[in-house]
Design a protein around this motif. Structure first.
Motif, PDB file in Angstrom:
ATOM      1  N   GLY A  97       0.778  -1.233   0.000  1.00  0.00           N
ATOM      2  CA  GLY A  97       0.000   0.000   0.000  1.00  0.00           C
ATOM      3  C   GLY A  97       0.805   1.277   0.000  1.00  0.00           C
ATOM      4  O   GLY A  97       0.245   2.368   0.146  1.00  0.00           O
ATOM      5  N   ILE A  98       2.117   1.191  -0.169  1.00  0.00           N
ATOM      6  CA  ILE A  98       2.971   2.383  -0.190  1.00  0.00           C
ATOM      7  C   ILE A  98       3.121   2.865  -1.631  1.00  0.00           C
ATOM      8  O   ILE A  98       3.280   2.068  -2.556  1.00  0.00           O
ATOM      9  CB  ILE A  98       4.350   2.082   0.424  1.00  0.00           C
ATOM     10  N   LYS A  99       3.079   4.185  -1.807  1.00  0.00           N
ATOM     11  CA  LYS A  99       3.242   4.762  -3.139  1.00  0.00           C
ATOM     12  C   LYS A  99       4.347   5.811  -3.138  1.00  0.00           C
ATOM     13  O   LYS A  99       4.612   6.466  -2.123  1.00  0.00           O
ATOM     14  CB  LYS A  99       1.930   5.398  -3.609  1.00  0.00           C
ATOM     15  N   PHE A 100       4.979   5.954  -4.294  1.00  0.00           N
ATOM     16  CA  PHE A 100       5.925   7.044  -4.484  1.00  0.00           C
ATOM     17  C   PHE A 100       5.148   8.352  -4.589  1.00  0.00           C
ATOM     18  O   PHE A 100       3.922   8.357  -4.749  1.00  0.00           O
ATOM     19  CB  PHE A 100       6.752   6.807  -5.757  1.00  0.00           C
ATOM     20  N   HIS A 101       5.845   9.462  -4.491  1.00  0.00           N
ATOM     21  CA  HIS A 101       5.186  10.772  -4.498  1.00  0.00           C
ATOM     22  C   HIS A 101       4.396  11.030  -5.769  1.00  0.00           C
ATOM     23  O   HIS A 101       3.462  11.835  -5.767  1.00  0.00           O
ATOM     24  CB  HIS A 101       6.237  11.883  -4.311  1.00  0.00           C
ATOM     25  N   ASN A 102       4.745  10.367  -6.866  1.00  0.00           N
ATOM     26  CA  ASN A 102       4.028  10.566  -8.131  1.00  0.00           C
ATOM     27  C   ASN A 102       2.878   9.572  -8.307  1.00  0.00           C
ATOM     28  O   ASN A 102       2.251   9.530  -9.363  1.00  0.00           O
ATOM     29  CB  ASN A 102       4.999  10.443  -9.307  1.00  0.00           C
ATOM     30  N   GLY A 103       2.616   8.753  -7.285  1.00  0.00           N
ATOM     31  CA  GLY A 103       1.528   7.791  -7.359  1.00  0.00           C
ATOM     32  C   GLY A 103       1.935   6.403  -7.814  1.00  0.00           C
ATOM     33  O   GLY A 103       1.142   5.459  -7.748  1.00  0.00           O
ATOM     34  N   GLU A 104       3.174   6.267  -8.287  1.00  0.00           N
ATOM     35  CA  GLU A 104       3.666   4.954  -8.722  1.00  0.00           C
ATOM     36  C   GLU A 104       3.768   4.021  -7.508  1.00  0.00           C
ATOM     37  O   GLU A 104       4.255   4.421  -6.445  1.00  0.00           O
ATOM     38  CB  GLU A 104       5.036   5.133  -9.374  1.00  0.00           C
ATOM     39  N   PRO A 105       3.314   2.770  -7.619  1.00  0.00           N
ATOM     40  CA  PRO A 105       3.336   1.874  -6.460  1.00  0.00           C
ATOM     41  C   PRO A 105       4.751   1.422  -6.108  1.00  0.00           C
ATOM     42  O   PRO A 105       5.583   1.188  -6.989  1.00  0.00           O
ATOM     43  CB  PRO A 105       2.481   0.689  -6.911  1.00  0.00           C
ATOM     44  N   PHE A 106       4.994   1.301  -4.811  1.00  0.00           N
ATOM     45  CA  PHE A 106       6.231   0.690  -4.328  1.00  0.00           C
ATOM     46  C   PHE A 106       6.026  -0.819  -4.281  1.00  0.00           C
ATOM     47  O   PHE A 106       5.065  -1.305  -3.667  1.00  0.00           O
ATOM     48  CB  PHE A 106       6.584   1.213  -2.935  1.00  0.00           C
ATOM     49  N   ASP A 107       6.935  -1.559  -4.909  1.00  0.00           N
ATOM     50  CA  ASP A 107       6.803  -3.013  -4.935  1.00  0.00           C
ATOM     51  C   ASP A 107       8.170  -3.652  -5.172  1.00  0.00           C
ATOM     52  O   ASP A 107       9.211  -2.973  -5.173  1.00  0.00           O
ATOM     53  CB  ASP A 107       5.802  -3.453  -6.010  1.00  0.00           C
ATOM     54  N   ALA A 108       8.154  -4.964  -5.372  1.00  0.00           N
ATOM     55  CA  ALA A 108       9.397  -5.705  -5.543  1.00  0.00           C
ATOM     56  C   ALA A 108      10.166  -5.229  -6.777  1.00  0.00           C
ATOM     57  O   ALA A 108      11.411  -5.216  -6.785  1.00  0.00           O
ATOM     58  CB  ALA A 108       9.104  -7.198  -5.645  1.00  0.00           C
ATOM     59  N   ALA A 109       9.451  -4.830  -7.821  1.00  0.00           N
ATOM     60  CA  ALA A 109      10.125  -4.350  -9.029  1.00  0.00           C
ATOM     61  C   ALA A 109      10.945  -3.099  -8.741  1.00  0.00           C
ATOM     62  O   ALA A 109      12.027  -2.906  -9.311  1.00  0.00           O
ATOM     63  CB  ALA A 109       9.090  -4.077 -10.120  1.00  0.00           C
ATOM     64  N   ALA A 110      10.454  -2.247  -7.856  1.00  0.00           N
ATOM     65  CA  ALA A 110      11.189  -1.035  -7.496  1.00  0.00           C
ATOM     66  C   ALA A 110      12.462  -1.375  -6.733  1.00  0.00           C
ATOM     67  O   ALA A 110      13.504  -0.725  -6.913  1.00  0.00           O
ATOM     68  CB  ALA A 110      10.299  -0.107  -6.671  1.00  0.00           C
ATOM     69  N   VAL A 111      12.388  -2.388  -5.869  1.00  0.00           N
ATOM     70  CA  VAL A 111      13.577  -2.804  -5.120  1.00  0.00           C
ATOM     71  C   VAL A 111      14.617  -3.387  -6.072  1.00  0.00           C
ATOM     72  O   VAL A 111      15.805  -3.037  -6.009  1.00  0.00           O
ATOM     73  CB  VAL A 111      13.201  -3.826  -4.032  1.00  0.00           C
ATOM     74  N   LYS A 112      14.189  -4.283  -6.939  1.00  0.00           N
ATOM     75  CA  LYS A 112      15.109  -4.879  -7.915  1.00  0.00           C
ATOM     76  C   LYS A 112      15.757  -3.797  -8.776  1.00  0.00           C
ATOM     77  O   LYS A 112      16.983  -3.787  -8.966  1.00  0.00           O
ATOM     78  CB  LYS A 112      14.358  -5.878  -8.796  1.00  0.00           C
ATOM     79  N   PHE A 113      14.956  -2.875  -9.279  1.00  0.00           N
ATOM     80  CA  PHE A 113      15.477  -1.795 -10.108  1.00  0.00           C
ATOM     81  C   PHE A 113      16.518  -0.979  -9.352  1.00  0.00           C
ATOM     82  O   PHE A 113      17.599  -0.669  -9.886  1.00  0.00           O
ATOM     83  CB  PHE A 113      14.339  -0.895 -10.570  1.00  0.00           C
TER      84      PHE A 113
END
Length: 511
Positions: A97-113
Motif C-alpha cells: 500500500g505504499i506509493k511514491f510521491h508521483n503515485g507509482e506503487p512501491f513493490d518488488a520491481a522497485a527494489v530490484k530496479f
C-alpha cells in the motif's frame, strides 16, 4: 546570495528570498529553514557522496530498513521483515500500500530496479563498491524479493538502511525511465516523508510534507534548505531567526548560541566522524617504517588533553578507528596512552635517540579544528625529539592528493560510521587495498577478509577482536578519536540529532 540585514523591510525581504513568503499567497506557517555549507550537485540518491545532497535526500527517499535509535538494532521500514535463506540469499518481505510521491506503487520491481541500478558499472554510482558483493535480485512475488550475493555478505541488511554512500535508496523505475537520469537528478521522486516542490539552484530547495507517508504525515508542513558557504553567516542566520537548524557548529561558536536566548545547542556523539592520522610503512622510506617508531609517536601524543583543549571536550579517544558501539569493538585493549618517557625509550631502541624530521599533512577545515589538532600533535612530538612540520592543504587539493597517496608519511583522515556500527569499518580504513590506504599488513588484510566472508556473528566478532590486536601491535595510525557533531537549533524547533550528523526531520515538531 547573502542574508539580508534586518530592518523595517529586512525580515519580509528575507522571507521572500527564502521562499517562505510568496507575494499574493495565503498566509502559511513559517517553514523550517535548514542552512547548509553548500549546494547539492544532484538529488539522485545513487549518484553522490555529498552531505549537502544527503540531507534533503533523506527526507525525500526511504530505505528498506532503519535503526532503532535506542537499541541501534535494525528494524523494518519499507520492508516489514527480512531473513537469511542461505549463506548467499537474503529475503525481504515488503510493506503493501505504499506509493511514491508521483503515485507509482512501491513493490518488488522497485527494489530490484534500485539495487541493480546501483550495481550497474555503466551507471557509475559512487557507492557501488559497498554493495558489489550482490550478484542480482530475484522478484519472488510483488511484495517479496530475494537479494542474491556472490559470497556471504553479512553487512547486506546494513546497506539497506540509512547511511551515506553505499546504502540503497529506493527509486521509482517507471518515473526514472520517463524522465531519465538527468531529469531525476533535479526532480527526484521517493516514498519519504517529504516531496520536492521547488529547487532554485544556489538559493533554496523546498520540500512539502507527504500527507500519505506510510508512518503518518510529518508534523512540519514545509522544509527549506539553503546553501550558505560561510560558517559565521550560517550561525548569524540562526541567531537572527532566519534559520532553524545549522549543523557542524565549531566549538568556538557554542557559547554565542547558548547565550543568544533564541537558539540552543544539541550535541550528537553517536556515530560521529572517527578521525585518525595514517602512517605509511612502505610508500616512503624513513623511521616510520619501524613499528617501534610508530608506537613511540603514539605514546608521545596526549590525546585526552587535545580533546579537552583543542576540541573543547567535543570528542572522545578511541585508539582503534572503530566506534565503541560497533559490533566487534574490543574493549579489552587499552590503547596507547600518554607516556613520553616510553616514547623516548622506543626511539632509542629503534636507533633514533636524537629524533628525526617528518611531515604531518592536514586539511583546511575539513574536520573540527583539524589544523589545531595536528599542530598540537606536532608540538607533543617535539618534546620527544621528533621535529614534525604541519603541512596544510586546501580541501580540493587534499582529497586529490590522498587519492594519489601523495600525503606522506602521515596524514589526517576521517571515516564516518554513518549508521554502520560494525567492525567492517576497519576494512575501509586499514585494509591495504582500501581506497586511501598507505600501510600494508598482510596478516591484518587476511583477518579482515575472513570477517567479511562469514555470516556467523561469533566468528566475525572473534576475527575483529584479533584484527584490533594486530592494529595495536603494528600501530599503523596515530590513535584515533571520535569528534562530536554540534548542532545549532532555534528554540521554536523541537528536534534531537539522529545518528552521526545525518538529518532526519520526520520526527521534528514546532513548539
Amino acid at each position: 546570495m547573502p542574508f539580508a540585514k534586518r530592518g523595517p523591510w529586512g525580515a519580509v525581504a528575507v522571507l521572500v528570498l527564502l521562499g517562505l513568503l510568496v507575494p499574493g499567497a495565503a498566509a502559511q506557517p513559517k517553514p523550517v529553514v535548514v542552512v547548509q555549507s553548500g549546494e547539492a550537485a544532484t538529488l539522485d540518491w545513487h549518484m553522490h557522496c555529498d552531505k549537502n545532497a544527503h540531507e534533503p535526500d533523506r527526507q525525500i527517499f526511504d530505505t528498506l530498513l532503519r535503526r532503532d535509535l535506542k537499541t541501534l538494532k535494525l528494524e523494518g521500514n519499507l520492508a516489514e521483515s527480512w531473513r537469511l535463506l542461505t549463506d548467499t540469499t537474503w529475503q525481504f518481505k515488503l510493506r503493501r500500500g505504499i506509493k511514491f510521491h508521483n503515485g507509482e506503487p512501491f513493490d518488488a520491481a522497485a527494489v530490484k530496479f534500485s539495487v541493480e541500478r546501483m550495481l550497474n558499472p555503466a551507471q557509475g554510482a559512487p557507492g557501488r563498491t559497498s554493495i558489489a558483493s550482490i550478484d542480482h535480485v530475484d522478484v519472488v512475488d510483488p511484495y517479496t524479493v530475494n537479494v542474491v550475493t556472490k559470497t556471504p555478505f553479512p553487512l547486506l541488511p546494513v546497506r539497506m538502511s540509512p547511511g551515506h554512500c553505499g546504502t540503497v535508496g529506493i527509486l521509482p523505475p517507471k518515473y526514472v525511465a520517463q524522465v531519465g537520469d538527468a531529469g531525476f537528478a533535479v526532480k527526484p521522486v521517493g516514498t519519504g516523508p517529504y516531496r520536492l516542490v521547488e529547487w532554485v539552484k544556489d538559493e533554496r530547495l523546498v520540500l512539502d510534507a507527504n500527507k500519505d507517508y506510510h508512518r503518518g504525515a510529518p508534523a512540519i508542513e514545509r522544509l527549506v534548505f539553503r546553501p550558505v558557504p560561510e560558517l559565521t553567516t550560517r550561525v548569524a542566520a540562526l541567531l537572527s531567526g532566519q534559520a532553524d537548524l545549522v549543523s557542524d557548529v565549531p566549538p568556538d561558536q557554542v557559547a554565542k548560541i547558548k547565550a543568544s536566548g533564541v537558539a540552543r545547542v544539541e550535541v550528537s556523539t553517536l556515530g560521529g566522524f572517527v578521525i585518525m592520522v595514517k602512517m605509511t610503512n612502505y610508500l616512503m622510506p624513513g623511521p616510520w617504517q619501524d613499528a617501534r617508531v610508530r608506537k613511540a609517536i603514539n605514546y608521545a601524543i596526549d590525546l585526552d588533553t587535545i580533546i579537552k583543549t583543542v576540541l573543547e571536550g567535543y570528542g572522545q579517544p578511541l585508539g582503534v578507528p572503530l566506534e565503541k558501539e560497533a559490533f566487534g569493538f574490543n574493549p579489552a585493549i587499552k590503547w596507547w596512552g600518554y607516556d613520553p618517557e616510553r616514547a623516548k625509550a622506543l626511539l632509542r631502541e629503534a636507533g633514533y635517540a636524537n629524533g628525526f624530521e617528518m611531515t604531518l599533512h592536514a586539511p583546511n577545515r575539513r574536520y573540527m579544528n583539524d589544523i589545531e589538532v595536528m599542530q598540537a600533535m606536532a608540538a607533543m612530538l617535539g618534546k620527544v625529539g621528533i621535529k614534525a612540520t604541519v603541512q596544510v592543504w586546501e580541501q580540493s587539493v587534499y582529497t586529490t592528493k590522498w587519492r594519489k597517496r601523495e600525503l606522506l608519511p602521515a596524514y589526517m583522515v576521517a571515516w564516518g560510521g554513518a549508521g554502520v556500527f560494525d567492525g567492517d569499518l576497519l576494512v575501509n580504513s586499514l585494509h591495504s587495498k582500501s581506497a586511501l590506504a598507505i600501510h600494508k599488513n598482510e596478516a591484518l588484510d587476511k583477518i579482515l577478509e575472513e570477517a567479511q566472508g562469514t555470516n556467523d556473528p561469533e566468528r566475525r566478532r572473534a576475527l575483529y577482536f584479533k584484527a584490533q590486536e594486530i592494529i595495536f601491535e603494528d600501530a599503523p595510525i596515530i590513535k584515533a578519536y571520535q569528534q562530536a557533531h554540534i548542532f545549532g537549533i532555534s528554540n521554536r524547533l523541537d528536534w534531537k540529532p539522529w545518528i552521526d550528523n545525518m538529518l532526519f526531520l520526520y520526527d521534528a515538531r514546532l513548539k
